[in-house]
Design a protein around this motif. Structure first.
Motif, PDB file in Angstrom:
ATOM      1  N   SER A 141       0.825  -1.208   0.000  1.00 52.42           N
ATOM      2  CA  SER A 141       0.000   0.000   0.000  1.00 52.42           C
ATOM      3  C   SER A 141       0.859   1.257   0.000  1.00 52.42           C
ATOM      4  O   SER A 141       0.497   2.263  -0.637  1.00 52.42           O
ATOM      5  CB  SER A 141      -0.948   0.000   1.204  1.00 52.42           C
ATOM      6  N   MET A 142       2.002   1.220   0.672  1.00 54.90           N
ATOM      7  CA  MET A 142       2.906   2.369   0.674  1.00 54.90           C
ATOM      8  C   MET A 142       3.554   2.557  -0.689  1.00 54.90           C
ATOM      9  O   MET A 142       3.755   3.681  -1.149  1.00 54.90           O
ATOM     10  CB  MET A 142       3.958   2.199   1.765  1.00 54.90           C
ATOM     11  N   ILE A 143       3.886   1.453  -1.353  1.00 53.17           N
ATOM     12  CA  ILE A 143       4.421   1.540  -2.714  1.00 53.17           C
ATOM     13  C   ILE A 143       3.376   2.120  -3.664  1.00 53.17           C
ATOM     14  O   ILE A 143       3.658   3.011  -4.465  1.00 53.17           O
ATOM     15  CB  ILE A 143       4.892   0.156  -3.192  1.00 53.17           C
ATOM     16  N   ASP A 144       2.134   1.633  -3.541  1.00 48.45           N
ATOM     17  CA  ASP A 144       1.052   2.120  -4.400  1.00 48.45           C
ATOM     18  C   ASP A 144       0.795   3.607  -4.203  1.00 48.45           C
ATOM     19  O   ASP A 144       0.452   4.323  -5.148  1.00 48.45           O
ATOM     20  CB  ASP A 144      -0.237   1.336  -4.125  1.00 48.45           C
ATOM     21  N   VAL A 148       6.941   4.802  -0.863  1.00 51.48           N
ATOM     22  CA  VAL A 148       8.104   3.921  -0.868  1.00 51.48           C
ATOM     23  C   VAL A 148       8.370   3.493  -2.291  1.00 51.48           C
ATOM     24  O   VAL A 148       7.434   3.274  -3.075  1.00 51.48           O
ATOM     25  CB  VAL A 148       7.855   2.667   0.014  1.00 51.48           C
ATOM     26  N   THR A 149       9.638   3.406  -2.649  1.00 56.23           N
ATOM     27  CA  THR A 149      10.003   2.901  -3.970  1.00 56.23           C
ATOM     28  C   THR A 149      10.706   1.557  -3.811  1.00 56.23           C
ATOM     29  O   THR A 149      11.198   1.215  -2.750  1.00 56.23           O
ATOM     30  CB  THR A 149      10.943   3.885  -4.699  1.00 56.23           C
ATOM     31  N   GLY A 150      10.720   0.805  -4.887  1.00 55.95           N
ATOM     32  CA  GLY A 150      11.376  -0.489  -4.850  1.00 55.95           C
ATOM     33  C   GLY A 150      10.381  -1.620  -4.960  1.00 55.95           C
ATOM     34  O   GLY A 150       9.182  -1.413  -5.186  1.00 55.95           O
ATOM     35  N   ALA A 151      10.877  -2.822  -4.794  1.00 59.86           N
ATOM     36  CA  ALA A 151      10.065  -4.019  -4.990  1.00 59.86           C
ATOM     37  C   ALA A 151       9.770  -4.686  -3.655  1.00 59.86           C
ATOM     38  O   ALA A 151      10.465  -4.479  -2.654  1.00 59.86           O
ATOM     39  CB  ALA A 151      10.790  -4.993  -5.915  1.00 59.86           C
TER      40      ALA A 151
END
Length: 261
Positions: A141-144, A148-151
């Motif tokens: 959810s933080m990436i979306d 946050v970036t990355g995998a």
């Protein structure tokens, strides 16, 4: 008419017990395919995942309906089953489990699914992987959201979940209640995080190109897990479902009765 062929494997990895559960119920025209990854200590986690999978399949076998309400009903059954087993085993108050359920009707040519947690469902069409699920994890959810970036793979926080079968929250898009039109040659893969953490989509696609049967596809992908008996290796499970005939391969209808022990 298109046919179904299925293969599945579930391995303990380096853990004391296998908290994953995977099973299916299918006939000539319809199928229900379920995978779960339990949490809450190995006894509680295994109890949670196995109970949920069994009860979902018992419900489907009694009322094998594949339609707009089927995916939503089966997730309701899963949540009720976990609530019941928590009451019967108060020594495991924190038991919980992810779930991923796929229901297919090859005569109608349609598929529906539901999921909670980070167990995944992939569709492979024309050899290319498409994830039908998005992990219900805080990191995802933080990436979306762009914070946050990355995998996810390789991140120690990827398995912090905000939704699972026993959680009150029902995330948006947890249930696919609109039909996906099936095509001959489609392949589905259901897998737990212990599997997809080690087997990325490129490996999945490459193994599918070489495989002549679902069993070979699963086995070849399992061989890509670098150290399956390492203490750090979680349980890992996968189920492959192929739609239609494959060149030089005789497909089979596989039958299971979940009411039999």
């Amino acid at each position: 008419m298109m046919r179904l062929s299925v293969a599945q494997r579930s391995e303990r990895g380096g853990r004391v017990a296998n908290e994953d559960a995977v099973a299916f119920c299918a006939n000539e025209t319809q199928g229900c395919f379920v995978l779960a990854d339990g949490t809450g200590g190995h006894e509680g986690g295994a109890l949670a995942s196995n109970t949920v999978v069994k009860q979902v399949l018992i419900h489907f076998s009694a009322m094998p309906n594949v339609g707009e309400e089927s995916a939503g009903m089966l997730i309701t059954v899963a949540r009720g089953a976990l609530s019941d087993v928590r009451r019967r085993y108060p020594q495991f108050p924190e038991m919980n489990t992810t779930i991923a359920t796929l229901v297919l009707d090859v005569e109608q040519g349609s598929a529906y699914w539901n999921y909670l947690g980070d167990s995944r469902i992939y569709l492979f069409r024309n050899g290319r992987a498409r994830s039908l699920t998005t992990d219900h994890s805080i990191l995802q959810s933080m990436i979306d959201a762009g914070f946050v970036t990355g995998a996810l793979r390789g991140n120690s926080k990827r398995n912090m979940l905000y939704a699972a079968v026993g959680c009150d929250e029902m995330p948006e898009h947890a249930v696919r209640d609109e039909p996906l039109a099936l095509q001959p040659g489609d392949a589905f893969l259901l897998c737990t995080d212990g599997f997809w953490e080690n087997v990325d989509e490129g490996i999945m696609e490459e193994a599918l190109r070489e495989a002549k049967t679902p069993e070979q596809w699963i086995d070849d992908m399992m061989e890509e897990i670098p150290d399956p008996l390492s203490p750090d290796q979680d349980n890992f499970s996968a189920m492959a479902v192929w739609i239609g005939e494959r060149e030089a391969t005789t497909t089979r209808i596989l039958l299971e009765n979940p009411q039999q022990e």
